[in-house]
Design an enzyme around this catalytic site. Structure first.
Site, PDB file in Angstrom:
ATOM      1  N   TRP A 230       0.662  -1.286  -0.025  1.00 60.87           N
ATOM      2  CA  TRP A 230       0.142  -0.060  -0.158  1.00 60.87           C
ATOM      3  C   TRP A 230       0.870   1.381   0.041  1.00 60.87           C
ATOM      4  O   TRP A 230       0.689   2.329  -0.683  1.00 60.87           O
ATOM      5  CB  TRP A 230      -0.918   0.179   1.278  1.00 60.87           C
ATOM      6  CG  TRP A 230      -1.874   1.322   1.312  1.00 60.87           C
ATOM      7  CD1 TRP A 230      -2.945   1.431   0.844  1.00 60.87           C
ATOM      8  CD2 TRP A 230      -1.637   2.257   1.907  1.00 60.87           C
ATOM      9  NE1 TRP A 230      -3.342   2.609   0.886  1.00 60.87           N
ATOM     10  CE2 TRP A 230      -2.412   3.350   1.851  1.00 60.87           C
ATOM     11  CE3 TRP A 230      -0.153   2.897   2.729  1.00 60.87           C
ATOM     12  CZ2 TRP A 230      -2.642   4.624   2.278  1.00 60.87           C
ATOM     13  CZ3 TRP A 230      -0.240   3.923   3.291  1.00 60.87           C
ATOM     14  CH2 TRP A 230      -1.373   5.158   3.067  1.00 60.87           C
ATOM     15  N   GLN A 249      -5.624  -2.181  -2.101  1.00 60.43           N
ATOM     16  CA  GLN A 249      -6.206  -2.593  -0.720  1.00 60.43           C
ATOM     17  C   GLN A 249      -6.636  -1.503   0.184  1.00 60.43           C
ATOM     18  O   GLN A 249      -7.274  -1.756   1.345  1.00 60.43           O
ATOM     19  CB  GLN A 249      -5.317  -3.417  -0.096  1.00 60.43           C
ATOM     20  CG  GLN A 249      -4.338  -4.264  -0.692  1.00 60.43           C
ATOM     21  CD  GLN A 249      -3.170  -3.621  -1.031  1.00 60.43           C
ATOM     22  OE1 GLN A 249      -3.250  -2.321  -1.547  1.00 60.43           O
ATOM     23  NE2 GLN A 249      -1.710  -4.192  -0.771  1.00 60.43           N
ATOM     24  N   ASP A 250      -6.444  -0.297  -0.394  1.00 59.83           N
ATOM     25  CA  ASP A 250      -6.681   0.819   0.363  1.00 59.83           C
ATOM     26  C   ASP A 250      -8.301   0.948   0.963  1.00 59.83           C
ATOM     27  O   ASP A 250      -9.039   0.696   0.143  1.00 59.83           O
ATOM     28  CB  ASP A 250      -6.475   1.961  -0.422  1.00 59.83           C
ATOM     29  CG  ASP A 250      -6.883   3.455   0.509  1.00 59.83           C
ATOM     30  OD1 ASP A 250      -6.029   3.724   1.127  1.00 59.83           O
ATOM     31  OD2 ASP A 250      -7.780   4.024   0.257  1.00 59.83           O
ATOM     32  N   VAL A 251      -8.357   1.285   2.172  1.00 59.17           N
ATOM     33  CA  VAL A 251      -9.686   1.169   2.635  1.00 59.17           C
ATOM     34  C   VAL A 251     -10.420   2.276   2.417  1.00 59.17           C
ATOM     35  O   VAL A 251     -11.953   2.153   2.234  1.00 59.17           O
ATOM     36  CB  VAL A 251      -9.522   1.079   4.511  1.00 59.17           C
ATOM     37  CG1 VAL A 251      -9.338   2.240   4.922  1.00 59.17           C
ATOM     38  CG2 VAL A 251     -11.018   0.549   4.806  1.00 59.17           C
ATOM     39  N   LEU A 253     -10.519   3.542  -0.711  1.00 60.91           N
ATOM     40  CA  LEU A 253     -10.977   3.222  -1.891  1.00 60.91           C
ATOM     41  C   LEU A 253     -12.309   2.154  -1.812  1.00 60.91           C
ATOM     42  O   LEU A 253     -12.917   2.557  -2.587  1.00 60.91           O
ATOM     43  CB  LEU A 253      -9.841   2.412  -2.989  1.00 60.91           C
ATOM     44  CG  LEU A 253     -10.071   2.069  -4.340  1.00 60.91           C
ATOM     45  CD1 LEU A 253     -10.158   3.130  -5.151  1.00 60.91           C
ATOM     46  CD2 LEU A 253      -8.836   1.043  -4.622  1.00 60.91           C
TER      47      LEU A 253
END
Length: 301
Positions: A230, A249-251, A253
């Site tokens: 990330w 995997q960005d939350v 996003l």
DNA sequence: CGCCAGGCTTAGG
DNA sequence: CCTAAGCATGGC
């Protein structure tokens, strides 16, 4: 005082950029007031305060506390072009996005928003590490404490304008001193270690820029403790301006996609892989516009 | 107390 | 290569 002017790219909206910069987080590395950006930067090793505004279809830059030589002007122009990603032509991205369910509302809402970056690699990596797994308000709070304690500043018109701390300074910090600023012990270790790598010139933006493939930049970054995929993708997106960089995997996003598509749950990695297929080559910009959609107004399109 | 937030490392398949 | 567990900190 020196003025210089830059022609913006075809697709560009200064107000959208201002809005993004001022979207409700307390960033200590620039100020926005009266449709103008104020930012401290280093020119020939000397802190200089510049202001950036928009008039007559041009980006106007003024140095407020130093007269710039011809070379200085070129340096400042290049710095601002890089910071605001002004050399990227967004036509291709917009053409793709127009035909994409997820992106088409966003490019019309935030038309002309560019990838506002972090030119300095040390800063980009530190900031990404600080922001790992904590809410953004708190991340900005710890960044401010860190910058105000270890960064240089310029006093101008009754205000302080800060520069990000140098690797040299940070490499001498102790874990304890950073913990006092509410860093976790691990983050403190990672950042101090990272500062040492920069200070010893074991890593630099220039050296990484020469690497031919994004994967080699990514692999080099990931080999550093505290930098996972990330963080590497974040830095590639915000610092190297690699258009295909993608913190998948960005939350944030995940939440943006959930909101835009009105899903009950956050989308899985597989779903995001599927949804992002059409973005190929422009994943970083897709991510930017989705992140933008998380801030009000126009929370949902 | 529980869960979340712009994750990473390590251990074990 | 992938998965699961452990870690760490503040905000709500």
């Amino acid at each position: 005082m020196t003025n210089l002017f830059i022609n913006p790219p075809k697709i560009f909206c200064f107000n959208e950029c201002l809005w993004f910069l001022d979207r409700g987080f307390d960033d200590c590395l620039y100020n926005i007031s009266d449709h103008t950006i104020y930012k401290a930067m280093l020119i020939d090793g000397e802190p200089v305060l510049i202001q950036i505004c928009y008039a007559d279809n041009k980006i106007q830059i003024t140095s407020l506390n130093k007269t710039l030589t011809h070379n200085n002007k070129q340096y400042v122009a290049a710095y601002v072009k890089e910071w605001l990603d002004l050399d990227t032509d967004l036509s291709e991205f917009y053409q793709m996005a127009k035909q994409n369910e997820l992106l088409s509302p966003l490019i019309s809402c935030y038309h002309g928003l560019t990838m506002i970056g972090i030119n300095d690699l040390f800063e980009a990596l530190c900031w990404a590490i600080m922001g790992q797994q904590i809410n953004l308000n708190f991340a900005y709070k710890t960044k401010r404490a860190f910058v105000e304690k270890y960064g240089e500043s310029i006093h101008f018109n009754g205000k302080q304008f800060y520069l990000f701390p140098t690797p040299e300074k940070v490499s001498k910090c102790t874990v304890e001193s950073l913990k006092q600023l509410q860093f976790s012990a691990n983050k403190a270790k990672y950042i101090i270690n990272l500062a040492g790598l920069f200070n010893n010139e074991e890593i630099s933006k220039r050296q990484l820029s020469h690497l031919k493939y994004p994967d080699s930049i990514r692999n080099t970054l990931i080999s550093i403790k505290g930098i996972g995929s990330w963080t590497a993708e974040y830095a590639m997106m915000k610092c190297f301006k690699i258009k295909s960089a993608f913190p998948i995997q960005d939350v944030g996003l995940q939440n943006a996609i959930k909101q835009q598509l009105r899903l009950q749950e956050k989308p899985s990695l597989e779903e995001i892989k599927h949804l992002s297929k059409p973005w190929s080559g422009w994943e970083s910009y897709a991510t930017l516009y989705l992140w933008r959609s998380l801030s009000s107004p126009s929370n949902t399109v």
